[in-house]
Design an enzyme around this catalytic site. Structure first.
Site, short mmCIF file in Angstrom:
data_model
loop_
_atom_site.label_atom_id
_atom_site.label_comp_id
_atom_site.label_asym_id
_atom_site.label_seq_id
_atom_site.Cartn_x
_atom_site.Cartn_y
_atom_site.Cartn_z
N ASP A 70 14.62 32.89 -23.38
CA ASP A 70 14.27 33.38 -22.05
C ASP A 70 15.09 34.18 -21.43
O ASP A 70 16.28 33.68 -20.95
CB ASP A 70 13.93 32.01 -21.23
CG ASP A 70 13.33 32.43 -19.88
OD1 ASP A 70 13.25 33.70 -19.58
OD2 ASP A 70 13.17 31.52 -19.08
N LEU A 93 -0.90 52.40 -21.24
CA LEU A 93 -1.14 52.45 -22.87
C LEU A 93 -1.64 50.69 -22.99
O LEU A 93 -1.40 49.85 -22.16
CB LEU A 93 0.08 52.45 -23.41
CG LEU A 93 0.43 53.88 -23.73
CD1 LEU A 93 1.78 54.11 -24.40
CD2 LEU A 93 -0.42 54.69 -24.49
N ILE A 112 10.69 44.09 -19.40
CA ILE A 112 10.23 42.54 -19.53
C ILE A 112 8.74 42.46 -19.09
O ILE A 112 8.68 43.21 -17.83
CB ILE A 112 11.05 41.76 -18.76
CG1 ILE A 112 12.22 41.45 -19.19
CG2 ILE A 112 10.32 40.29 -18.30
CD1 ILE A 112 12.51 40.19 -20.02
N ALA A 113 7.63 42.07 -19.49
CA ALA A 113 6.28 41.89 -18.70
C ALA A 113 6.28 40.56 -19.14
O ALA A 113 6.29 39.94 -20.44
CB ALA A 113 5.15 42.72 -19.43
N TYR A 149 -3.53 47.60 -8.89
CA TYR A 149 -2.21 47.71 -9.56
C TYR A 149 -1.15 48.28 -8.45
O TYR A 149 -0.42 47.36 -7.95
CB TYR A 149 -2.07 48.84 -10.76
CG TYR A 149 -1.11 48.69 -11.34
CD1 TYR A 149 -1.07 47.83 -12.54
CD2 TYR A 149 0.44 49.18 -11.02
CE1 TYR A 149 0.19 47.54 -13.36
CE2 TYR A 149 1.25 48.93 -11.66
CZ TYR A 149 1.59 48.12 -13.02
OH TYR A 149 2.70 47.97 -13.38
P1 NAD Z 1 4.84 44.05 -23.79
O1 NAD Z 1 4.19 42.61 -23.21
O2 NAD Z 1 4.20 44.84 -24.82
O3 NAD Z 1 6.34 43.55 -23.85
C1 NAD Z 1 6.95 42.62 -23.03
C2 NAD Z 1 8.32 42.43 -23.62
O4 NAD Z 1 9.09 41.45 -22.71
C3 NAD Z 1 8.32 41.71 -25.02
O5 NAD Z 1 9.43 42.00 -25.82
C4 NAD Z 1 8.32 40.33 -24.94
O6 NAD Z 1 8.99 39.40 -25.80
C5 NAD Z 1 9.38 40.09 -23.70
N1 NAD Z 1 9.57 39.26 -22.72
C6 NAD Z 1 8.35 38.58 -22.11
N2 NAD Z 1 8.96 37.29 -21.18
C7 NAD Z 1 10.18 37.14 -21.55
C8 NAD Z 1 11.27 36.51 -21.21
N3 NAD Z 1 10.99 35.40 -20.35
N4 NAD Z 1 12.49 36.64 -21.98
C9 NAD Z 1 12.63 37.44 -22.64
N5 NAD Z 1 11.80 38.35 -23.26
C10 NAD Z 1 10.60 38.35 -22.53
O7 NAD Z 1 4.72 44.92 -22.19
P2 NAD Z 1 4.83 46.42 -22.18
O8 NAD Z 1 3.41 46.90 -21.61
O9 NAD Z 1 5.68 47.18 -22.85
O10 NAD Z 1 5.57 46.63 -20.71
C11 NAD Z 1 6.97 46.61 -20.57
C12 NAD Z 1 7.28 47.16 -19.29
O11 NAD Z 1 6.66 48.59 -18.90
C13 NAD Z 1 6.87 46.47 -17.97
O12 NAD Z 1 7.72 46.33 -17.02
C14 NAD Z 1 5.47 47.21 -17.68
O13 NAD Z 1 5.10 46.80 -16.40
C15 NAD Z 1 5.96 48.57 -17.93
N6 NAD Z 1 4.89 49.53 -17.94
C16 NAD Z 1 3.65 49.12 -19.02
C17 NAD Z 1 2.82 50.13 -19.01
C18 NAD Z 1 1.60 49.93 -20.01
O14 NAD Z 1 0.36 50.45 -19.80
N7 NAD Z 1 1.63 48.85 -20.81
C19 NAD Z 1 2.56 51.31 -18.29
C20 NAD Z 1 3.98 51.61 -17.49
C21 NAD Z 1 4.70 50.64 -17.35
#
Ligand code: NAD
Length: 388
Positions: A110, A271, A138-139, A233
């Site tokens: 974590d 995405l 992180i998400a 959002y």
């Molecule tokens: P994702 O779910 O693919 O990845 C999330 C990552 O966070 C994973 O590696 C997971 O293991 C890690 N994680 C989650 N909880 C954790 C914890 N407690 N400790 C350690 N690691 C932890 O998400 P994503 O879509 O790649 O999002 C990543 C960032 O990009 C976020 O801030 C999101 O808001 C932003 N974002 C996403 C989009 C989209 O459309 N997907 C667009 C713009 C920005």
């Protein structure tokens, strides 16, 4: 074991190790097809195993030849269950990096916990000396803060209820969804999870321990999107958290002025990732967006976004390219006027009958299944594979 996809709503409860490795390998290949980037040498990627964080790590490692330490929160396989995709992705990434003599080590724990920050500091001190870049990707649905309180994030509006079209991923129909407003407590809790507090805690801990190089760069990710998604959002609970993240970038840069640490937020493209599939309304917008962007030859996935961010927007000849609000705009193609006008036109008329014509539902589902390692054409899914 023969592994098949098991989908429940917007989540797939199985993942295929060979398919996940194939995804990683394709992303590495993509980065290698582009020229080398004069970028960082030692990179910490917090949230490194899927989506934007994984692609950032791959770009840093294979585009810049950087050593990478990753933090993720993934589940290994048990006798009954496959591992999560992020677990398989990372196993593949570590082995592919090692085959090329690149350092890649990962902490599976974590990231919000102080002892995990300490573990990362110890590893950096021992193996790398210092890091010159920190990616925060992180998400997460919840965070236990250092004071021991656990906060849960919600996906709600912040003023009145909002009703609009949404795509029912189970039966491929369009229905009206109403999203209710959050309480003040829920807004604050979402900010605690997805805002900038933990990002700043990381930078403070790394800097105090002397493992952050002077002038180091740190980037966190955000999303803004079009008006139709704003109530859920950018003006919703998650958007309030993102605004906090944007403010934190300025705070970090100001507070660490003496060491020259630069903090920025990159606004990325919408995405299909595990995080975005969970947000109502957004999957329909993504399906319409993919259709328009693919037709215009502008579509990008996580790796195209992150490779372009490193090469053109951060480490290019013009230095870091920012908008007037100090944001890196990787959503530039998505938010271009002609793309948005067409998506808006289609949004107004999309219904269950024309969804497949106006929306790239196939592209959406391809990305969704691929993310779990399924339906990749060169993988033999009839093969008995160890879950590891
Ligand atoms: P994702 O779910 O693919 O990845 C999330 C990552 O966070 C994973 O590696 C997971 O293991 C890690 N994680 C989650 N909880 C954790 C914890 N407690 N400790 C350690 N690691 C932890 O998400 P994503 O879509 O790649 O999002 C990543 C960032 O990009 C976020 O801030 C999101 O808001 C932003 N974002 C996403 C989009 C989209 O459309 N997907 C667009 C713009 C920005």
């Amino acid at each position: 074991m023969i592994i098949e996809p098991k989908v429940k709503g917007f989540i797939c409860t199985t993942a295929h190790p060979l398919g996940c490795a194939e995804n990683v390998s394709r992303q590495i290949q993509y980065v290698k097809e582009h020229s080398k980037i004069a970028g960082p040498k030692n990179v910490l990627v917090i949230g490194c195993s899927t989506g934007y964080g994984l692609s950032s790590r791959i770009t840093a490692a294979f585009g810049c030849q950087a050593s990478t330490l990753g933090i993720m929160f993934e589940k290994p396989a048990t006798e009954k269950r496959t591992a999560t995709p992020g677990w398989y992705n990372t196993a593949a990434l570590e082995s592919m990096a090692s085959a090329e003599g690149l350092y890649a080590r990962t902490i599976n724990n974590d990231a919000f916990a102080p002892n995990v920050k300490q573990e990362a500091i110890d590893i950096i001190r021992k193996d790398l000396g210092q890091v010159d870049m920190v990616i925060y990707s992180i998400a997460a649905p919840r965070r236990t803060a250092p004071d021991g309180v656990t906060y849960h994030s919600t996906l709600k509006t912040t003023s009145e209820s909002y009703t609009n079209k949404s795509w029912n991923l189970v039966d491929d129909t369009i229905y009206q969804v109403t999203i209710n407003p959050a309480s003040e407590e829920e807004v604050l809790a979402t900010q605690k999870v997805m805002g900038g507090e933990d990002w700043k805690d990381w930078i403070t801990a790394l800097s105090s321990a002397g493992v952050l190089a002077p002038g180091a760069l740190t980037i966190a990710y955000s999303y803004i999107g079009p008006e139709v998604t704003h109530p859920i959002y950018f003006n919703g609970t998650i958007g309030m958290a993102k605004r906090h993240l944007h403010k934190t970038a300025e705070e970090i840069t100001k507070e660490f002025q003496e060491t020259g640490i630069q903090a920025y937020v990159s606004v990325n493209k919408a995405l299909v990732t595990q995080a975005s599939s969970a947000i109502p309304i957004v999957p329909l917008y993504i399906a319409l967006l993919y259709k328009v962007m693919k037709a215009k030859g502008l579509h990008e996935g996580c790796i195209e976004q992150m490779q372009r961010m490193f090469q053109e927007k951060i480490f290019g000849n013009d230095g870091i390219i920012l908008d007037n609000n100090r944001l890196i705009r990787m959503d530039d193609y998505e938010m271009s006027l002609d793309v948005q006008e067409e998506v808006k036109r289609n949004w107004d008329i999309v219904c269950s009958d024309n969804l497949k014509e106006l929306g790239d539902t196939t592209g959406y589902w391809d990305d969704f299944y691929n993310m779990f390692g399924f339906y990749l054409e060169n993988i033999d899914y009839s093969q008995d594979v160890p879950m590891m």
